[in-house]
Scaffold this motif. Structure first.
Motif, PDB file in Angstrom:
ATOM      1  N   GLU A   9       3.823   5.747  -5.508  1.00 16.44           N
ATOM      2  CA  GLU A   9       3.721   5.814  -6.965  1.00 16.44           C
ATOM      3  C   GLU A   9       2.680   6.836  -7.410  1.00 16.44           C
ATOM      4  OE1 GLU A   9       2.177   2.994 -10.571  1.00 16.44           O
ATOM      5  OE2 GLU A   9       3.117   2.030  -8.845  1.00 16.44           O
ATOM      6  N   ILE A  10       1.543   6.851  -6.725  1.00 17.93           N
ATOM      7  CA  ILE A  10       0.493   7.834  -7.045  1.00 17.93           C
ATOM      8  C   ILE A  10       0.997   9.248  -6.785  1.00 17.93           C
ATOM      9  CG2 ILE A  10      -1.765   8.692  -6.330  1.00 17.93           C
ATOM     10  CD1 ILE A  10      -2.549   5.754  -5.826  1.00 17.93           C
ATOM     11  N   GLU A  11       1.695   9.435  -5.679  1.00 17.34           N
ATOM     12  CA  GLU A  11       2.215  10.759  -5.353  1.00 17.34           C
ATOM     13  C   GLU A  11       3.248  11.235  -6.373  1.00 17.34           C
ATOM     14  OE1 GLU A  11       4.354  13.086  -1.643  1.00 17.34           O
ATOM     15  OE2 GLU A  11       4.262  10.895  -1.652  1.00 17.34           O
ATOM     16  N   SER A  12       4.154  10.351  -6.778  1.00 17.99           N
ATOM     17  CA  SER A  12       5.163  10.756  -7.761  1.00 17.99           C
ATOM     18  C   SER A  12       4.522  11.037  -9.114  1.00 17.99           C
ATOM     19  CB  SER A  12       6.247   9.687  -7.886  1.00 17.99           C
ATOM     20  OG  SER A  12       5.710   8.494  -8.422  1.00 17.99           O
TER      21      SER A  12
ATOM     22  N   ASP B 114       0.831  -1.208   0.000  1.00 18.08           N
ATOM     23  CA  ASP B 114       0.000   0.000   0.000  1.00 18.08           C
ATOM     24  C   ASP B 114       0.861   1.252   0.000  1.00 18.08           C
ATOM     25  OD1 ASP B 114      -2.355  -1.397  -0.060  1.00 18.08           O
ATOM     26  OD2 ASP B 114      -2.643  -1.362   2.121  1.00 18.08           O
ATOM     27  N   ASP B 115       1.937   1.231   0.780  1.00 19.37           N
ATOM     28  CA  ASP B 115       2.836   2.387   0.808  1.00 19.37           C
ATOM     29  C   ASP B 115       3.503   2.599  -0.547  1.00 19.37           C
ATOM     30  OD1 ASP B 115       2.256   2.911   3.455  1.00 19.37           O
ATOM     31  OD2 ASP B 115       3.945   1.707   4.204  1.00 19.37           O
ATOM     32  N   GLU B 116       3.860   1.509  -1.195  1.00 18.84           N
ATOM     33  CA  GLU B 116       4.480   1.631  -2.519  1.00 18.84           C
ATOM     34  C   GLU B 116       3.497   2.210  -3.523  1.00 18.84           C
ATOM     35  OE1 GLU B 116       5.834  -2.262  -3.487  1.00 18.84           O
ATOM     36  OE2 GLU B 116       7.333  -2.261  -1.897  1.00 18.84           O
ATOM     37  N   ARG B 117       2.261   1.772  -3.470  1.00 15.92           N
ATOM     38  CA  ARG B 117       1.241   2.306  -4.384  1.00 15.92           C
ATOM     39  C   ARG B 117       0.990   3.781  -4.126  1.00 15.92           C
ATOM     40  NH1 ARG B 117      -3.328  -1.837  -3.556  1.00 15.92           N
ATOM     41  NH2 ARG B 117      -1.959  -3.606  -3.392  1.00 15.92           N
ATOM     42  N   LEU B 118       0.913   4.157  -2.847  1.00 16.15           N
ATOM     43  CA  LEU B 118       0.708   5.568  -2.526  1.00 16.15           C
ATOM     44  C   LEU B 118       1.885   6.423  -2.992  1.00 16.15           C
ATOM     45  CD1 LEU B 118      -0.916   5.368   1.014  1.00 16.15           C
ATOM     46  CD2 LEU B 118      -1.981   6.099  -1.110  1.00 16.15           C
TER      47      LEU B 118
END
Length: 96
Positions: free
Chosen positions: A11-14, A5-9
């Motif tokens: 990725e969305i932020e970048s 979940d942290d990785e997805r967040l």
């Protein structure tokens, strides 16, 4: 997978920072502005100029002004399209 979940967040932020940095900065401060696809000030201004030129061309009966007004109106219409950036970055159509 606790980190997924942290990785997805992240990725969305970048992706957000890459696609619309102004919106991302404003969101980080807590005062978000409208996303890029909803900002149409330039399109409205161009449309107003196009209609003025088109109206002047019709009133004066001048074909070049009419054509210029129509071209400017078409350009303004293209600026209103929210998907124009996605189409611009897409590659050329494949040949079969």
């Amino acid at each position: 997978m606790p980190g997924s979940d942290d990785e997805r967040l992240s990725e969305i932020e970048s992706r957000l920072h890459r696609e619309d940095p102004r919106f991302a900065r404003a969101l980080g401060v807590g005062r978000p502005c409208q996303p890029r696809e909803y900002r149409h000030l330039r399109a409205w201004l161009l449309l107003a100029v196009a209609l003025a030129v088109l109206g002047a061309g019709l009133a004066l009966g001048h074909g070049l002004l009419i054509a210029t007004g129509l071209v400017l109106a078409g350009m303004a219409g293209e600026l209103f399209d929210p998907e124009r950036d996605a189409r611009r970055h897409r590659g050329p159509p494949s040949r079969s």
